[in-house]
Design a protein around this motif. Structure first.
Motif, PDB file in Angstrom:
ATOM      1  N   ALA A   1     -64.033  -7.109  23.229  1.00 33.68           N
ATOM      2  CA  ALA A   1     -62.776  -7.569  23.816  1.00 33.68           C
ATOM      3  C   ALA A   1     -61.750  -6.450  23.741  1.00 33.68           C
ATOM      4  CB  ALA A   1     -62.257  -8.805  23.078  1.00 33.68           C
ATOM      5  N   PRO A   2     -60.810  -6.415  24.689  1.00 32.60           N
ATOM      6  CA  PRO A   2     -59.691  -5.478  24.560  1.00 32.60           C
ATOM      7  C   PRO A   2     -58.720  -5.963  23.491  1.00 32.60           C
ATOM      8  CG  PRO A   2     -59.398  -6.861  26.478  1.00 32.60           C
ATOM      9  CD  PRO A   2     -60.744  -7.210  25.926  1.00 32.60           C
ATOM     10  N   VAL A   3     -57.942  -5.037  22.967  1.00 32.25           N
ATOM     11  CA  VAL A   3     -56.924  -5.363  21.961  1.00 32.25           C
ATOM     12  C   VAL A   3     -55.604  -4.765  22.424  1.00 32.25           C
ATOM     13  CG1 VAL A   3     -56.200  -5.099  19.552  1.00 32.25           C
ATOM     14  CG2 VAL A   3     -58.632  -5.336  20.097  1.00 32.25           C
TER      15      VAL A   3
ATOM     16  N   ASP B   1     -61.666  -2.622  26.398  1.00 32.28           N
ATOM     17  CA  ASP B   1     -62.921  -3.244  25.982  1.00 32.28           C
ATOM     18  C   ASP B   1     -63.991  -2.168  25.800  1.00 32.28           C
ATOM     19  OD1 ASP B   1     -64.972  -4.979  25.487  1.00 32.28           O
ATOM     20  OD2 ASP B   1     -64.951  -5.959  27.442  1.00 32.28           O
ATOM     21  N   GLY B   2     -64.595  -2.127  24.616  1.00 40.54           N
ATOM     22  CA  GLY B   2     -65.655  -1.167  24.345  1.00 40.54           C
ATOM     23  C   GLY B   2     -65.175   0.202  23.902  1.00 40.54           C
ATOM     24  N   GLU B   3     -63.883   0.375  23.682  1.00 34.87           N
ATOM     25  CA  GLU B   3     -63.343   1.681  23.307  1.00 34.87           C
ATOM     26  C   GLU B   3     -63.503   1.936  21.810  1.00 34.87           C
ATOM     27  OE1 GLU B   3     -59.322   4.369  24.050  1.00 34.87           O
ATOM     28  OE2 GLU B   3     -59.184   2.193  24.204  1.00 34.87           O
ATOM     29  N   PHE B   4     -63.716   3.196  21.452  1.00 33.43           N
ATOM     30  CA  PHE B   4     -63.737   3.641  20.060  1.00 33.43           C
ATOM     31  C   PHE B   4     -62.410   4.345  19.817  1.00 33.43           C
ATOM     32  CE2 PHE B   4     -66.916   4.957  16.609  1.00 33.43           C
ATOM     33  CZ  PHE B   4     -65.926   5.215  15.679  1.00 33.43           C
TER      34      PHE B   4
ATOM     35  N   ILE C   1     -49.871  -9.242  18.717  1.00 32.67           N
ATOM     36  CA  ILE C   1     -51.234  -8.715  18.757  1.00 32.67           C
ATOM     37  C   ILE C   1     -52.083  -9.666  19.590  1.00 32.67           C
ATOM     38  CG2 ILE C   1     -53.313  -8.127  17.425  1.00 32.67           C
ATOM     39  CD1 ILE C   1     -51.481  -7.540  15.045  1.00 32.67           C
ATOM     40  N   SER C   2     -52.789  -9.117  20.581  1.00 31.22           N
ATOM     41  CA  SER C   2     -53.700  -9.903  21.410  1.00 31.22           C
ATOM     42  C   SER C   2     -55.110  -9.345  21.282  1.00 31.22           C
ATOM     43  CB  SER C   2     -53.285  -9.874  22.880  1.00 31.22           C
ATOM     44  OG  SER C   2     -51.994 -10.425  23.053  1.00 31.22           O
ATOM     45  N   ILE C   3     -56.084 -10.231  21.121  1.00 27.31           N
ATOM     46  CA  ILE C   3     -57.500  -9.859  21.128  1.00 27.31           C
ATOM     47  C   ILE C   3     -58.153 -10.664  22.242  1.00 27.31           C
ATOM     48  CG2 ILE C   3     -59.671  -9.833  19.850  1.00 27.31           C
ATOM     49  CD1 ILE C   3     -58.058  -9.611  17.277  1.00 27.31           C
ATOM     50  N   GLY C   4     -58.682  -9.966  23.233  1.00 30.80           N
ATOM     51  CA  GLY C   4     -59.152 -10.667  24.427  1.00 30.80           C
ATOM     52  C   GLY C   4     -57.954 -11.244  25.152  1.00 30.80           C
ATOM     53  N   ASN C   5     -58.024 -12.505  25.446  1.00 33.13           N
ATOM     54  CA  ASN C   5     -56.922 -13.172  26.147  1.00 33.13           C
ATOM     55  C   ASN C   5     -56.076 -14.031  25.214  1.00 33.13           C
ATOM     56  OD1 ASN C   5     -57.710 -12.180  28.723  1.00 33.13           O
ATOM     57  ND2 ASN C   5     -59.327 -13.728  28.805  1.00 33.13           N
ATOM     58  N   ARG C   6     -56.255 -13.855  23.897  1.00 33.93           N
ATOM     59  CA  ARG C   6     -55.552 -14.699  22.930  1.00 33.93           C
ATOM     60  C   ARG C   6     -54.529 -13.901  22.139  1.00 33.93           C
ATOM     61  NH1 ARG C   6     -59.349 -17.447  18.819  1.00 33.93           N
ATOM     62  NH2 ARG C   6     -60.024 -15.272  18.555  1.00 33.93           N
TER      63      ARG C   6
END
Length: 361
Positions: A2-4, A28-31, A60-65
């Motif tokens: 998920a994106p942050v 999403d998928g980033e290091f 702070i959002s993780i995914g859509n939350r």
């Protein structure tokens, strides 16, 4: 995965602001690696994302939350700490599957997930061992496996390699990077080691005093640091800084010495600071500026030479073995175009366009 998104985040302990208006978008998928000196707020920021530290302000959002009010267990994140935190009485398999067990996952599913994670991490033959029977690197893999079996949206690493010796740190850096490429997971990773940051990250966030100094790819930050702090923090050995006044195609140093420059900034009066990577200083250069050798440090493949120009120390990296002696004078010059210019007052980088126009003049 998920994106942050971290938006205008702030953390205060009384009157002390340890995180100051930090905003970062993590794809999403980033290091992504958070790096900076001790006390800069990187671990506090990671703990805020994990839900282990309260937020004073921001989002702070993780995914859509939006997860500000969620407990750590409800954020679907997994955290790997530097001290492993393994249960000594449990086997490797039991340690890896314990979080699933207390979540009520069926035994067959736990065994399947543990076996899959063990295969990825090369732990299959060690599943029945206790932590005391493992090396430091193997224990770190178990801690990573415990995170993998949870299938989290985001992995959080808090200086996971700091307890390992130098050789094992290099090995584990490669293993974590390979794991990221295999899983395609979103990773937020904290370290004080700029070599870890440069070799592992898709992007780096450089923090100082709870503020973001610069965000970019490793090579963007190395080639175009936004200020002297970033320039000096990334790169080994650290960048040399020389303050002086531009006069024609050279810089006059405080002691009166002149250093020829391959390029100079236009439209900038007064003092500037030039930044030179040690690898871009040429020693024994014909027509160079005289420097006095202070210290010789042979490393095998390279030699570090610490010299002095008019009371200013400068480090040179020589890709050869040298027979210099302390006190000896050697001529040095600067390789073109590897030169960085900073404003002496603000310590901000002078624009590349400014220097480029001067090269064409």
């Amino acid at each position: 995965m998920a994106p942050v998104q971290v938006s205008n985040l702030r953390k205060s302990f009384g009157a002390l602001d340890v995180i100051q208006n930090v905003s970062i978008d993590i794809t999403d998928g980033e290091f992504l690696i958070l790096v900076g000196p001790s006390g800069c707020g990187k671990s506090t920021l990671l703990r805020m994302i994990a839900g282990l530290e309260d937020i004073s302000d921001g989002r702070i959002s993780i995914g859509n939350r939006i997860v500000n009010a969620l407990s750590p267990k409800d954020r679907n994140i997994a955290m790997v700490f530097q001290n492993y935190a393994l249960y000594p009485q449990m086997t490797v398999a039991q340690n890896m599957g314990f979080s699933l067990e207390i979540s009520g996952v069926k035994k067959a599913e736990i065994q399947k997930k543990v076996a899959e994670a063990a295969e990825v991490l090369g732990l299959t033959s060690l599943l029945q061992r206790k932590p005391s029977q493992l090396s430091g690197g193997q224990r770190q893999r178990v801690a990573m496996g415990r995170a993998i079996v949870r299938d989290p949206d985001v992995f959080l690493f808090d200086e996971p390699l700091s307890n390992l010796d130098a050789k094992l740190r290099v090995q584990m850096r490669g293993e974590i990077k390979a794991l990221h490429q295999r899983l395609g997971s979103t990773i937020i990773y904290v370290t004080h080691d700029q070599i870890e940051a440069m070799t592992m990250a898709d992007r780096i966030v450089v923090l100082r005093g709870g503020r973001v100094e610069q965000i970019g790819t490793p090579l963007e930050l190395y080639d175009r640091p936004a200020n002297m702090f970033v320039a000096g923090f990334l790169g080994s050995p650290s960048m040399n800084f020389l303050k002086g006044t531009i006069e024609g195609q050279s810089m006059r140093l405080p002691g009166g010495e002149r250093l020829a420059l391959p390029a100079v900034p236009s439209g900038h009066a007064g003092e500037v600071v030039i930044g030179i990577r040690p690898q871009n200083v040429i020693v024994n250069a014909e027509g160079g500026t005289a420097a006095v050798v202070k210290v010789i440090e042979p490393t095998g493949a390279e030699t570090y030479v610490l010299a002095e120009i008019g009371g200013i120390e400068i480090t040179c990296v020589v890709n050869d073995r040298v027979d210099f002696e302390p006190g000896q004078q050697i001529p040095i010059s600067i390789a073109s175009p590897n030169l960085h210019f900073f404003d002496a007052a603000s310590e901000r980088r002078l624009t590349d366009d400014t220097v480029s126009r001067a090269k064409l003049a």
